[in-house]
Structure formats: structure tokens, C-alpha cells
Design a protein around this motif. Structure first.
Motif, mmCIF file in Angstrom:
data_model
loop_
_atom_site.group_PDB
_atom_site.id
_atom_site.type_symbol
_atom_site.label_atom_id
_atom_site.label_comp_id
_atom_site.label_asym_id
_atom_site.label_seq_id
_atom_site.Cartn_x
_atom_site.Cartn_y
_atom_site.Cartn_z
ATOM 1 N N UNK A 69 13.653 10.021 -5.565
ATOM 2 C CA UNK A 69 13.593 8.898 -4.628
ATOM 3 C C UNK A 69 14.705 9.036 -3.605
ATOM 4 N N UNK A 70 14.456 8.528 -2.422
ATOM 5 C CA UNK A 70 15.453 8.451 -1.361
ATOM 6 C C UNK A 70 15.594 6.986 -0.991
ATOM 7 N N UNK A 71 16.800 6.452 -1.051
ATOM 8 C CA UNK A 71 17.034 5.043 -0.757
ATOM 9 C C UNK A 71 17.345 4.857 0.717
ATOM 10 N N UNK A 72 16.544 4.039 1.377
ATOM 11 C CA UNK A 72 16.723 3.714 2.785
ATOM 12 C C UNK A 72 16.893 2.203 2.914
ATOM 13 N N UNK A 73 17.636 1.772 3.926
ATOM 14 C CA UNK A 73 18.091 0.391 3.979
ATOM 15 C C UNK A 73 17.147 -0.621 4.582
ATOM 16 N N UNK A 74 15.963 -0.219 4.998
ATOM 17 C CA UNK A 74 15.046 -1.170 5.618
ATOM 18 C C UNK A 74 13.643 -0.597 5.591
ATOM 19 N N UNK A 75 12.662 -1.461 5.760
ATOM 20 C CA UNK A 75 11.284 -0.972 5.826
ATOM 21 C C UNK A 75 11.059 -0.143 7.083
ATOM 22 N N UNK A 76 11.811 -0.456 8.172
ATOM 23 C CA UNK A 76 11.718 0.359 9.382
ATOM 24 C C UNK A 76 12.161 1.785 9.102
ATOM 25 N N UNK A 77 13.267 1.925 8.348
ATOM 26 C CA UNK A 77 13.756 3.261 8.003
ATOM 27 C C UNK A 77 12.770 3.983 7.086
ATOM 28 N N UNK A 78 12.160 3.254 6.153
ATOM 29 C CA UNK A 78 11.126 3.861 5.310
ATOM 30 C C UNK A 78 9.974 4.379 6.163
ATOM 31 N N UNK A 79 9.520 3.546 7.060
ATOM 32 C CA UNK A 79 8.392 3.904 7.916
ATOM 33 C C UNK A 79 8.703 5.160 8.729
ATOM 34 N N UNK A 80 9.893 5.195 9.352
ATOM 35 C CA UNK A 80 10.277 6.361 10.143
ATOM 36 C C UNK A 80 10.462 7.580 9.254
ATOM 37 N N UNK A 81 10.983 7.358 8.027
ATOM 38 C CA UNK A 81 11.165 8.474 7.110
ATOM 39 C C UNK A 81 9.853 9.108 6.696
ATOM 40 N N UNK A 82 8.835 8.285 6.475
ATOM 41 C CA UNK A 82 7.521 8.831 6.142
ATOM 42 C C UNK A 82 6.976 9.633 7.325
ATOM 43 N N UNK A 83 7.092 9.093 8.532
ATOM 44 C CA UNK A 83 6.591 9.815 9.704
ATOM 45 C C UNK A 83 7.349 11.120 9.922
ATOM 46 N N UNK B 163 0.838 -1.195 0.000
ATOM 47 C CA UNK B 163 0.000 0.000 0.000
ATOM 48 C C UNK B 163 0.877 1.252 0.000
ATOM 49 N N UNK B 164 0.254 2.384 -0.279
ATOM 50 C CA UNK B 164 0.934 3.682 -0.192
ATOM 51 C C UNK B 164 0.613 4.314 1.149
ATOM 52 N N UNK B 165 1.637 4.823 1.836
ATOM 53 C CA UNK B 165 1.431 5.446 3.140
ATOM 54 C C UNK B 165 2.019 6.848 3.146
ATOM 55 N N UNK B 166 1.417 7.690 3.986
ATOM 56 C CA UNK B 166 1.833 9.083 4.126
ATOM 57 C C UNK B 166 1.656 9.497 5.571
ATOM 58 N N UNK B 167 2.315 10.585 6.002
ATOM 59 C CA UNK B 167 2.043 11.120 7.340
ATOM 60 C C UNK B 167 0.647 11.731 7.363
ATOM 61 N N UNK B 168 0.011 11.798 8.533
ATOM 62 C CA UNK B 168 -1.402 12.229 8.584
ATOM 63 C C UNK B 168 -1.649 13.665 8.137
ATOM 64 N N UNK B 169 -0.604 14.513 8.133
ATOM 65 C CA UNK B 169 -0.804 15.910 7.719
ATOM 66 C C UNK B 169 -0.478 16.146 6.250
ATOM 67 N N UNK C 117 8.937 11.902 2.742
ATOM 68 C CA UNK C 117 8.284 11.517 1.500
ATOM 69 C C UNK C 117 7.237 10.453 1.734
ATOM 70 N N UNK C 118 6.803 9.822 0.657
ATOM 71 C CA UNK C 118 5.824 8.742 0.694
ATOM 72 C C UNK C 118 6.551 7.410 0.564
ATOM 73 N N UNK C 119 5.834 6.318 0.804
ATOM 74 C CA UNK C 119 6.439 4.996 0.650
ATOM 75 C C UNK C 119 5.377 3.990 0.258
ATOM 76 N N UNK C 120 5.819 2.969 -0.470
ATOM 77 C CA UNK C 120 4.996 1.807 -0.789
ATOM 78 C C UNK C 120 5.503 0.672 0.078
ATOM 79 N N UNK C 121 4.663 0.211 1.006
ATOM 80 C CA UNK C 121 5.100 -0.741 2.017
ATOM 81 C C UNK C 121 4.065 -1.858 2.187
ATOM 82 N N UNK C 122 4.524 -3.069 2.572
ATOM 83 C CA UNK C 122 3.560 -4.113 2.920
ATOM 84 C C UNK C 122 2.677 -3.659 4.080
ATOM 85 N N UNK C 123 1.394 -3.874 3.948
ATOM 86 C CA UNK C 123 0.477 -3.448 5.006
ATOM 87 C C UNK C 123 0.813 -4.117 6.334
#
Length: 328
Positions: A224-238, A172-178, A242-248
Motif C-alpha cells: 500500500x502507498x499512503x496518500x493524504x487526500x482523495x485528490x492525491x489518490x486519484x492523481x496517483x492512479x492516473x 468503487x475500484x479505479x485503475x488507469x485505462x491501460x 497503483x489502484x484505489x478504492x474511491x467514492x464514485x
């Protein structure tokens, strides 16, 4: 068979395997609770029995010789058969015991511990050795016979495997709430391209699947910004990077708490399936057979268990049905 080979000891092979794994005499000594001279002595004795050097230095780096690679394959077979024997003996006593060596793609680490915990309620004397890798590393491990089974999201076309799809993996695509897109009721994948996309490293199965899908849908992300893990993607979105496409599965808690928002993208979720796999023709230990058979028999229960990662924190009954007989 040369009689010298019959004088090899299991202890010598254990030390040899430790050196192979660490490519360091000192680290192998630490792992085996030995002194470095003791490790060197064991390796010299093995070399005398083999009649060839096992390791050589190039600069400061230790490399395996051809003889070492042959001995490494033989030692894996020897210790694998001993482990299988131990499992079979415990099975004859009425209690399946042993270790399951499982390699998983990193985005599966959020549900696999729950899957193994459910399996262990049926077989409480089985222990787990879990290795977390990306997709590229997972495919490379298939040729090394280091794992009993592999949990992977995309089955490679060029490797003969026996595999069983058992769980959908929605991306799915995720974004920060604001984020401005959170105010929109209908979004297309192309609408996301105005913002930076946080992506995994090269070799990630999720990244590969998303790149292929976005190319198919003609959604091209210029930034695009390359991050080394889904945890880093998640924290980066928060953090608003930017946005991320991540497993739900991997962001369920953040979605429930409101730290992240799933964007209503018309072309998403991108559906993939998690599969349990092993090289075709590989002999499975009794423990691996039991785990494979458990997944085959309990797919409905596994889906209900995984619903906790996709539909919220409410309780879901994931108790397994009665165990099925273990089959090859």
C-alpha cells in the motif's frame, strides 16, 4: 454573579476567542486588525475581571488555562445566542438570514457545494462556512460545538447523535485505462491484491470502511502507498502508482473523460450512506433547522442531483420542490 463579570465587553471576548483559535497573540492581532500590544491589553483586562490567568507559556507554546477553557465555552454560548437572535429577527422580517457552519468529510466536498447551492436558491441570504476534515477529525469536532451540522459517512457508535441518512456513497475500484485489469470482464476483489493499493491517511472514513470490508472479504493488500487526500489518490492512479478504492462521486469527471476506469469487481461497489448529523440535544439555529429540514424534504431531489456524479454529465433536473416549513 460577580459584578466584575458584567464589565466584560463583547470586543474583549472577540479578541479572547481569536487568541484561543490561533494560540498566538501576533496572529490574533493580525486577524482582528489590531496591534499585538492592544491584544495583550485586552487579555490583561479580561484576566483582571476573571481574577485568574487565561493563558500560560510552556516553552514557546501558548496554552489555555482551566479558566480560559471555561470562558471559551461561555463565549461560544454567548456568540451563538447572538447569532441565533440575528437569525430569528431576520426570520420575523420574512427573510431567513445568517451563516451555516458545516463540517464535512473530505470525500463529500464534491457534492456538498451543489447541495448548498440548491438550498440557497430557497434561502438566498444564508451564507456558508465550510470546514473539510477527515472522519477522525469530524468525530472529534462533535464535542467542540464548533459546527451547526456535520455531514459524515459512518456514524460513530459511542457518540449520541441525531442523524438523517440522505444519500448513498458508493465506493468503487479505479485503475488507469491501460491497466491489465481493464481488459477483464469479471474481477474479484482478491484479484486487485497483486497491485499496490493507494490509501488515505489514518483517520479517513473511506480508508476505514475499505479496510474493514477487505478484511471481511479476505482480500489482503501486501503493498500500500499512503496518500493524504482523495485528490492525491486519484492523481496517483492516473500516474500508474497503483489502484484505489474511491467514492464514485469523487472521480466522476475522470471516469467520464476516460482518464480513469471503474473496474467491474464483483464485490463492489461498497455502499455507505452520507448522513447529516448533530449531537443529540444540541440547540439548532434557525439556519441549521432550515438546512436539516431541507435535506429531509428534498432527499429525492438530492439523489437526482447526485446522479450527475455517478451516471455521467447529462443534465439532471435538481430543482427543489416547494420548501417545507422549518421545524425543530
Amino acid at each position: 454573579m460577580r459584578k466584575a463579570l458584567l464589565r466584560m465587553t463583547l470586543r474583549q471576548l472577540q479578541v479572547f476567542r481569536a487568541v484561543c483559535d490561533s494560540l498566538s497573540y501576533s496572529r490574533a492581532a493580525e486577524e482582528m486588525s489590531l496591534t499585538q500590544p492592544a491584544v495583550s491589553l485586552q487579555i490583561r483586562q479580561l484576566e483582571e475581571l476573571i481574577g485568574q490567568p487565561l493563558f500560560e507559556y510552556t516553552g514557546k507554546k501558548l496554552y489555555l488555562t482551566d479558566a480560559a477553557e471555561a470562558l471559551q465555552r461561555a463565549s461560544q454560548d454567548i456568540f451563538g445566542r447572538l447569532e441565533n437572535l440575528d437569525m430569528q429577527l431576520s426570520d420575523l422580517r420574512g427573510s431567513l438570514q445568517g451563516q451555516l457552519s458545516l463540517a464535512i468529510e473530505s470525500s463529500a466536498q464534491y457534492f456538498v457545494p451543489h447541495l448548498f447551492a440548491a438550498f440557497r436558491r430557497t434561502h438566498p441570504d444564508i451564507h456558508l462556512r465550510l470546514t473539510v476534515v477527515n472522519h477522525g477529525q469530524a468525530v472529534r469536532r462533535l464535542g467542540g460545538d464548533r459546527d451547526d451540522l456535520l455531514i459524515i459517512s459512518q456514524i460513530p457508535n459511542d457518540v449520541p447523535l441525531d442523524f438523517l441518512p440522505f444519500l448513498e456513497n458508493p465506493i468503487i475500484a479505479v485503475a488507469p485505462p491501460n491497466h491489465p485489469l481493464c481488459k477483464m470482464a469479471h474481477i474479484h476483489l482478491a484479484d486487485l491484491t497483486r497491485w499496490p493499493l493507494l490509501v488515505r491517511e489514518q483517520g479517513s472514513g473511506t480508508r476505514r470502511a475499505c479496510e474493514e470490508y477487505c478484511h471481511q472479504k479476505r482480500a489482503h493488500f501486501p503493498h500500500t502507498l499512503e496518500l493524504g487526500s482523495s485528490e492525491a489518490q486519484r492523481e496517483g492512479v492516473m500516474a500508474g502508482l497503483g489502484l484505489a478504492l474511491l467514492p464514485r462521486h469523487s472521480v466522476r469527471r475522470e471516469l467520464d473523460s476516460g482518464l480513469l476506469v471503474e473496474l467491474p469487481v464483483a464485490e463492489l461497489p461498497l455502499m455507505r450512506s452520507w448522513c447529516v448529523a448533530h449531537p443529540r440535544g444540541k440547540y439548532l439555529s434557525p439556519v441549521a433547522q432550515a438546512f436539516f429540514a431541507y435535506i429531509r424534504a428534498q432527499r429525492s431531489a438530492i439523489v437526482r442531483m447526485a446522479d450527475r456524479f455517478t451516471t455521467g454529465p447529462e443534465a439532471v433536473d435538481d430543482r427543489p420542490a416547494p420548501a417545507s416549513p422549518v421545524v425543530q
